[in-house]
Design a protein around this motif. Structure first.
Motif, PDB file in Angstrom:
ATOM      1  N   GLN A  70      -5.036   6.418  -3.064  1.00  0.00           N
ATOM      2  CA  GLN A  70      -5.298   5.946  -4.430  1.00  0.00           C
ATOM      3  C   GLN A  70      -5.721   4.485  -4.491  1.00  0.00           C
ATOM      4  N   GLY A  71      -6.237   3.968  -3.390  1.00  0.00           N
ATOM      5  CA  GLY A  71      -6.783   2.619  -3.418  1.00  0.00           C
ATOM      6  C   GLY A  71      -5.774   1.512  -3.253  1.00  0.00           C
ATOM      7  N   PHE A  72      -4.632   1.810  -2.601  1.00  0.00           N
ATOM      8  CA  PHE A  72      -3.626   0.811  -2.245  1.00  0.00           C
ATOM      9  C   PHE A  72      -2.996   0.109  -3.448  1.00  0.00           C
ATOM     10  N   PRO A  73      -2.458   0.849  -4.403  1.00  0.00           N
ATOM     11  CA  PRO A  73      -1.791   0.211  -5.546  1.00  0.00           C
ATOM     12  C   PRO A  73      -0.543  -0.543  -5.116  1.00  0.00           C
ATOM     13  N   GLU A  74      -0.096  -1.469  -5.947  1.00  0.00           N
ATOM     14  CA  GLU A  74       1.123  -2.215  -5.672  1.00  0.00           C
ATOM     15  C   GLU A  74       2.325  -1.263  -5.641  1.00  0.00           C
ATOM     16  N   TYR A  75       3.314  -1.644  -4.853  1.00  0.00           N
ATOM     17  CA  TYR A  75       4.503  -0.801  -4.730  1.00  0.00           C
ATOM     18  C   TYR A  75       5.175  -0.579  -6.074  1.00  0.00           C
ATOM     19  N   SER A  76       5.249  -1.607  -6.899  1.00  0.00           N
ATOM     20  CA  SER A  76       5.903  -1.478  -8.197  1.00  0.00           C
ATOM     21  C   SER A  76       5.236  -0.407  -9.054  1.00  0.00           C
ATOM     22  N   GLU A  77       3.913  -0.317  -8.955  1.00  0.00           N
ATOM     23  CA  GLU A  77       3.178   0.698  -9.720  1.00  0.00           C
ATOM     24  C   GLU A  77       3.522   2.100  -9.223  1.00  0.00           C
ATOM     25  N   ALA A 130      12.776   5.395   9.432  1.00  0.00           N
ATOM     26  CA  ALA A 130      13.272   4.120   9.969  1.00  0.00           C
ATOM     27  C   ALA A 130      13.907   3.297   8.856  1.00  0.00           C
ATOM     28  N   TYR A 131      14.892   2.506   9.239  1.00  0.00           N
ATOM     29  CA  TYR A 131      15.666   1.768   8.239  1.00  0.00           C
ATOM     30  C   TYR A 131      15.011   0.432   7.899  1.00  0.00           C
ATOM     31  N   TYR A 132      13.910   0.519   7.188  1.00  0.00           N
ATOM     32  CA  TYR A 132      13.249  -0.666   6.667  1.00  0.00           C
ATOM     33  C   TYR A 132      13.261  -0.595   5.144  1.00  0.00           C
ATOM     34  N   PRO A 133      13.317  -1.741   4.480  1.00  0.00           N
ATOM     35  CA  PRO A 133      13.230  -1.707   3.019  1.00  0.00           C
ATOM     36  C   PRO A 133      11.959  -1.001   2.579  1.00  0.00           C
ATOM     37  N   ARG A 134      12.106  -0.075   1.660  1.00  0.00           N
ATOM     38  CA  ARG A 134      10.995   0.787   1.264  1.00  0.00           C
ATOM     39  C   ARG A 134       9.813  -0.012   0.723  1.00  0.00           C
ATOM     40  N   ALA A 135      10.087  -0.996  -0.119  1.00  0.00           N
ATOM     41  CA  ALA A 135       9.011  -1.791  -0.710  1.00  0.00           C
ATOM     42  C   ALA A 135       8.278  -2.598   0.357  1.00  0.00           C
ATOM     43  N   MET A 136       9.036  -3.149   1.311  1.00  0.00           N
ATOM     44  CA  MET A 136       8.431  -3.972   2.355  1.00  0.00           C
ATOM     45  C   MET A 136       7.535  -3.135   3.262  1.00  0.00           C
ATOM     46  N   SER A 137       8.015  -1.964   3.707  1.00  0.00           N
ATOM     47  CA  SER A 137       7.224  -1.144   4.627  1.00  0.00           C
ATOM     48  C   SER A 137       5.975  -0.604   3.943  1.00  0.00           C
ATOM     49  N   TYR A 138       6.081  -0.270   2.667  1.00  0.00           N
ATOM     50  CA  TYR A 138       4.905   0.213   1.919  1.00  0.00           C
ATOM     51  C   TYR A 138       3.884  -0.905   1.764  1.00  0.00           C
ATOM     52  N   THR A 139       4.318  -2.059   1.302  1.00  0.00           N
ATOM     53  CA  THR A 139       3.398  -3.165   1.011  1.00  0.00           C
ATOM     54  C   THR A 139       2.696  -3.647   2.270  1.00  0.00           C
ATOM     55  N   TYR A 140       3.440  -3.792   3.357  1.00  0.00           N
ATOM     56  CA  TYR A 140       2.846  -4.240   4.617  1.00  0.00           C
ATOM     57  C   TYR A 140       1.785  -3.255   5.096  1.00  0.00           C
ATOM     58  N   LEU A 141       2.110  -1.966   5.060  1.00  0.00           N
ATOM     59  CA  LEU A 141       1.162  -0.949   5.514  1.00  0.00           C
ATOM     60  C   LEU A 141      -0.118  -0.973   4.684  1.00  0.00           C
ATOM     61  N   MET A 142       0.010  -1.044   3.369  1.00  0.00           N
ATOM     62  CA  MET A 142      -1.171  -1.036   2.513  1.00  0.00           C
ATOM     63  C   MET A 142      -2.062  -2.255   2.776  1.00  0.00           C
ATOM     64  N   LYS A 143      -1.447  -3.420   2.883  1.00  0.00           N
ATOM     65  CA  LYS A 143      -2.227  -4.650   3.060  1.00  0.00           C
ATOM     66  C   LYS A 143      -2.948  -4.665   4.405  1.00  0.00           C
ATOM     67  N   GLU A 144      -2.282  -4.179   5.459  1.00  0.00           N
ATOM     68  CA  GLU A 144      -2.912  -4.200   6.778  1.00  0.00           C
ATOM     69  C   GLU A 144      -4.024  -3.152   6.881  1.00  0.00           C
ATOM     70  N   ILE A 145      -3.847  -1.985   6.271  1.00  0.00           N
ATOM     71  CA  ILE A 145      -4.922  -0.984   6.270  1.00  0.00           C
ATOM     72  C   ILE A 145      -6.143  -1.523   5.513  1.00  0.00           C
ATOM     73  N   GLN A 146      -5.898  -2.201   4.420  1.00  0.00           N
ATOM     74  CA  GLN A 146      -7.001  -2.807   3.666  1.00  0.00           C
ATOM     75  C   GLN A 146      -7.791  -3.768   4.540  1.00  0.00           C
ATOM     76  N   LYS A 147      -7.102  -4.545   5.371  1.00  0.00           N
ATOM     77  CA  LYS A 147      -7.790  -5.486   6.266  1.00  0.00           C
ATOM     78  C   LYS A 147      -8.698  -4.743   7.246  1.00  0.00           C
ATOM     79  N   ILE A 148      -8.209  -3.616   7.757  1.00  0.00           N
ATOM     80  CA  ILE A 148      -8.984  -2.861   8.752  1.00  0.00           C
ATOM     81  C   ILE A 148     -10.262  -2.306   8.145  1.00  0.00           C
TER      82      ILE A 148
END
Length: 214
Positions: A74-81, A194-212
């Motif tokens: 869906q185009g990498f929306p913010e986690y809050s959305e 994996a035991y990572y904060p859900r918001a952090m793992s989502y946001t990091y993944l979206m931002k790095e995929i966007q860079k690629i």
């Protein structure tokens, strides 16, 4: 494997089952690689699980996967959305999951916690068929859910076809491989459990995929 329909019953792509229009219309054709089926039932069928919306009942892997796959498609929306819309996202999942190809590296059922040695051995023994499966499906992006999957594929490529790929890293430290012939990107990421904060793992993944893909 004769064609893209010749996948193991533990793999699922509802785009093949319900028509290829959804898969073909996706901006990023996404393949998700998991370790193995978490079931004591050797006949467990992922296609049936998705058709029956079993992901709505599971409280571990699938809630995270739904967020990740929805975000990518869906185009990498913010986690809050995504979080605000999550109940609707679950209801819409049977539609957007048609655009995702899920596959298990190990094609037979396992337990709640995968034996990494077993998964590694499976990649060594059947890895060339897995590479063939990836090339037949021809996704833009393969999300390797767990280091054991990414490392196993990297080691296999290094041994059997070292000149057909490039290992790279984003500015944020995300490792990925580009297959030269198909330009498919394989990403190293942690398992959804994996035991990572859900918001952090989502946001990091979206931002790095966007860079690629930018």
């Amino acid at each position: 494997m004769e064609n893209a329909r010749s996948v193991h019953r533990g793999d699922f792509h509802s785009g093949w089952a319900c028509g290829q229009e959804a898969w073909g219309g996706a901006e990023h054709k996404l393949m998700v690689l998991l370790k193995e089926v978490n079931s004591s039932d050797a006949g467990w069928d992922l296609q049936q699980f998705v058709r029956e919306k079993g992901y709505l009942k599971v409280r571990s892997t699938w809630p995270v996967l739904l967020r990740w796959t929805y975000g990518i498609l869906q185009g990498f929306p913010e986690y809050s959305e995504v979080e605000q819309r999550y109940e609707d996202v679950k209801k819409e999942a049977d539609e957007f999951l048609r655009k995702v190809y899920f596959a298990n590296v190990k094609k037979i059922a396992g337990g709640a916690k995968a034996n990494h040695t077993d998964v590694e051995r499976h990649i060594q023994e059947t890895g060339e068929l897995l590479l063939q499966q990836i090339r037949i499906v021809h996704p833009d992006l393969v999300l390797c859910c767990g280091d054991v999957i990414f490392n196993g594929i990297h080691e296999l490529l290094r041994k059997v076809c070292p000149r057909t790929y490039e290992l790279k890293q984003t500015s944020g430290g995300l490792d990925y491989i580009i297959l030269a012939d198909t330009q498919t990107v394989l990403i190293r990421y942690h398992h959804p459990n994996a035991y990572y904060p859900r918001a952090m793992s989502y946001t990091y993944l979206m931002k790095e995929i966007q860079k690629i893909f930018s």
